[in-house]
Design a protein around this motif. Structure first.
Motif, mmCIF file in Angstrom:
data_model
loop_
_atom_site.group_PDB
_atom_site.id
_atom_site.type_symbol
_atom_site.label_atom_id
_atom_site.label_comp_id
_atom_site.label_asym_id
_atom_site.label_seq_id
_atom_site.Cartn_x
_atom_site.Cartn_y
_atom_site.Cartn_z
ATOM 1 N N GLN A 1 93.839 80.955 9.023
ATOM 2 C CA GLN A 1 94.486 81.338 10.104
ATOM 3 C C GLN A 1 95.374 82.556 9.491
ATOM 4 O O GLN A 1 96.409 82.286 8.863
ATOM 5 C CB GLN A 1 95.164 80.643 11.033
ATOM 6 C CG GLN A 1 95.958 81.108 12.193
ATOM 7 C CD GLN A 1 96.602 80.007 12.902
ATOM 8 O OE1 GLN A 1 96.036 78.988 13.875
ATOM 9 N NE2 GLN A 1 98.143 80.287 13.154
ATOM 10 N N GLN A 2 95.168 83.829 9.966
ATOM 11 C CA GLN A 2 95.869 84.865 9.636
ATOM 12 C C GLN A 2 96.664 85.432 11.008
ATOM 13 O O GLN A 2 95.663 86.102 11.665
ATOM 14 C CB GLN A 2 95.222 85.718 8.716
ATOM 15 C CG GLN A 2 95.849 87.005 8.263
ATOM 16 C CD GLN A 2 97.050 86.522 7.452
ATOM 17 O OE1 GLN A 2 96.838 85.936 6.345
ATOM 18 N NE2 GLN A 2 98.452 86.760 7.882
ATOM 19 N N LYS A 3 97.820 85.894 10.922
ATOM 20 C CA LYS A 3 98.341 86.818 12.062
ATOM 21 C C LYS A 3 98.377 88.145 11.592
ATOM 22 O O LYS A 3 98.884 88.499 10.358
ATOM 23 C CB LYS A 3 99.947 86.258 12.165
ATOM 24 C CG LYS A 3 100.025 84.759 12.706
ATOM 25 C CD LYS A 3 99.522 84.562 14.169
ATOM 26 C CE LYS A 3 100.031 83.330 14.593
ATOM 27 N NZ LYS A 3 99.813 83.251 16.303
ATOM 28 N N PHE A 4 98.013 88.978 12.447
ATOM 29 C CA PHE A 4 98.072 90.572 12.115
ATOM 30 C C PHE A 4 98.758 91.316 13.225
ATOM 31 O O PHE A 4 99.088 90.988 14.424
ATOM 32 C CB PHE A 4 96.529 91.007 12.256
ATOM 33 C CG PHE A 4 95.618 90.762 11.075
ATOM 34 C CD1 PHE A 4 95.647 91.571 9.964
ATOM 35 C CD2 PHE A 4 94.961 89.470 11.003
ATOM 36 C CE1 PHE A 4 94.942 91.496 8.868
ATOM 37 C CE2 PHE A 4 94.141 89.406 9.944
ATOM 38 C CZ PHE A 4 93.884 90.341 8.853
ATOM 39 N N LEU A 5 99.251 92.376 12.791
ATOM 40 C CA LEU A 5 99.727 93.538 13.523
ATOM 41 C C LEU A 5 98.720 94.547 13.501
ATOM 42 O O LEU A 5 98.468 95.073 12.306
ATOM 43 C CB LEU A 5 101.096 94.130 13.239
ATOM 44 C CG LEU A 5 102.353 93.175 13.334
ATOM 45 C CD1 LEU A 5 103.426 93.697 12.875
ATOM 46 C CD2 LEU A 5 102.461 92.741 14.880
ATOM 47 N N ILE A 6 98.184 94.988 14.468
ATOM 48 C CA ILE A 6 96.989 95.933 14.606
ATOM 49 C C ILE A 6 97.311 97.262 15.207
ATOM 50 O O ILE A 6 97.867 97.057 16.326
ATOM 51 C CB ILE A 6 95.666 95.516 14.925
ATOM 52 C CG1 ILE A 6 95.326 94.115 14.040
ATOM 53 C CG2 ILE A 6 94.573 96.586 14.730
ATOM 54 C CD1 ILE A 6 94.150 93.435 14.655
ATOM 55 N N ILE A 7 97.410 98.280 14.713
ATOM 56 C CA ILE A 7 97.536 99.648 15.631
ATOM 57 C C ILE A 7 96.040 100.252 15.685
ATOM 58 O O ILE A 7 95.222 100.492 14.607
ATOM 59 C CB ILE A 7 98.471 100.456 14.851
ATOM 60 C CG1 ILE A 7 99.793 99.898 14.498
ATOM 61 C CG2 ILE A 7 98.462 101.869 15.619
ATOM 62 C CD1 ILE A 7 100.852 100.435 13.952
ATOM 63 N N TYR A 8 95.533 100.489 16.923
ATOM 64 C CA TYR A 8 94.586 101.304 17.058
ATOM 65 C C TYR A 8 94.970 102.872 17.733
ATOM 66 O O TYR A 8 95.709 102.887 18.774
ATOM 67 C CB TYR A 8 93.635 100.583 18.268
ATOM 68 C CG TYR A 8 93.172 99.285 18.119
ATOM 69 C CD1 TYR A 8 91.996 98.964 17.526
ATOM 70 C CD2 TYR A 8 93.979 98.044 18.216
ATOM 71 C CE1 TYR A 8 91.375 97.525 17.428
ATOM 72 C CE2 TYR A 8 93.599 96.906 18.048
ATOM 73 C CZ TYR A 8 92.374 96.729 17.618
ATOM 74 O OH TYR A 8 91.904 95.285 17.422
ATOM 75 N N LEU A 9 94.387 103.772 16.826
ATOM 76 C CA LEU A 9 94.771 105.176 17.143
ATOM 77 C C LEU A 9 93.393 105.741 17.839
ATOM 78 O O LEU A 9 92.393 105.256 17.503
ATOM 79 C CB LEU A 9 95.026 105.852 16.016
ATOM 80 C CG LEU A 9 96.293 105.452 15.369
ATOM 81 C CD1 LEU A 9 96.459 106.208 14.049
ATOM 82 C CD2 LEU A 9 97.511 105.490 16.131
ATOM 83 N N LEU A 10 93.615 106.219 19.206
ATOM 84 C CA LEU A 10 92.534 106.465 20.043
ATOM 85 C C LEU A 10 92.061 108.169 19.949
ATOM 86 O O LEU A 10 93.396 108.813 19.874
ATOM 87 C CB LEU A 10 92.756 105.912 21.517
ATOM 88 C CG LEU A 10 93.103 104.479 21.587
ATOM 89 C CD1 LEU A 10 93.414 103.945 23.144
ATOM 90 C CD2 LEU A 10 91.881 103.753 21.134
ATOM 91 N N ASP A 11 91.008 108.488 20.051
ATOM 92 C CA ASP A 11 91.016 110.039 20.306
ATOM 93 C C ASP A 11 91.104 110.400 21.678
ATOM 94 O O ASP A 11 91.316 109.531 22.372
ATOM 95 C CB ASP A 11 89.595 110.387 19.490
ATOM 96 C CG ASP A 11 88.113 109.790 20.474
ATOM 97 O OD1 ASP A 11 88.422 109.409 21.534
ATOM 98 O OD2 ASP A 11 87.054 109.785 19.675
ATOM 99 N N ASP A 12 90.695 111.822 21.842
ATOM 100 C CA ASP A 12 91.012 112.195 23.187
ATOM 101 C C ASP A 12 89.788 111.503 24.247
ATOM 102 O O ASP A 12 90.149 111.537 25.469
ATOM 103 C CB ASP A 12 90.638 113.568 23.292
ATOM 104 C CG ASP A 12 91.790 114.474 22.427
ATOM 105 O OD1 ASP A 12 92.660 113.952 22.525
ATOM 106 O OD2 ASP A 12 91.517 115.711 22.124
ATOM 107 N N SER A 13 88.965 110.945 23.799
ATOM 108 C CA SER A 13 88.149 110.025 24.706
ATOM 109 C C SER A 13 88.155 108.584 24.776
ATOM 110 O O SER A 13 87.220 107.826 25.048
ATOM 111 C CB SER A 13 86.492 110.547 24.366
ATOM 112 O OG SER A 13 86.168 110.062 23.378
#
Length: 151
Positions: free
Chosen positions: A107-119
């Motif tokens: 079991q692993q806790k993560f912080l995840i950042i998703y960067l999104l494009d213009d669409s």
């Protein structure tokens, strides 16, 4: 694929990802998406990430759940828990995760950042460990013992 504009869209993407639905989850990424997992695994391009997931899933299943998520223009941040289930003994640490035996889970806790494009497709995914990994020992149907990993 629909863009990721809200929590429902994010959960749909994660459902495809967890099921390893190669017909759907890759469409949430831009063709040139950059992925960085804990500074250890880096891929550039949607196909490169898909190839990494294919190789990973040959020896380890992964189930990602979102504990909390935050949306901003062009980005999503999540606090997530991933349960890794090996399909065979993994005798050496891999990608920052501890060794694990068949019948155990990580079991692993993560912080995840998703960067999104213009669409609103994923153009960048940056994941970092948020806590030490926990090895889950399965002792029986009703018994689960947790032990802390010290990496």
């Amino acid at each position: 694929m629909p863009p990721i504009k809200n929590k429902q869209d994010l959960l749909q993407y994660l459902d495809y990802f967890n099921k390893v639905d190669y017909d759907n989850f890759p469409g949430y990424f831009s063709h040139d998406a950059a992925v960085d997992i804990n500074g250890v695994i880096k891929t550039t391009g949607r196909q490169s990430f898909v190839d990494f997931i294919r190789a990973q899933r040959e020896h380890m299943l992964e189930n990602l759940t979102v504990d909390a998520c935050y949306f901003a223009k062009g980005a999503i941040t999540t606090q997530s828990t991933v349960i890794f289930t090996p399909l065979r003994d993994i005798n050496e640490a891999q990608a920052g995760l501890p060794p694990v035996k068949l019948g155990q889970q990580i079991q692993q806790k993560f912080l995840i950042i998703y960067l999104l494009d213009d669409s609103d497709r994923i153009r960048g995914l940056h994941a970092a460990f948020a806590a030490p990994a926990t090895i889950i020992e399965k002792g029986g149907e009703d018994e689960t013992k947790l032990t802390r990993s010290r990496l």
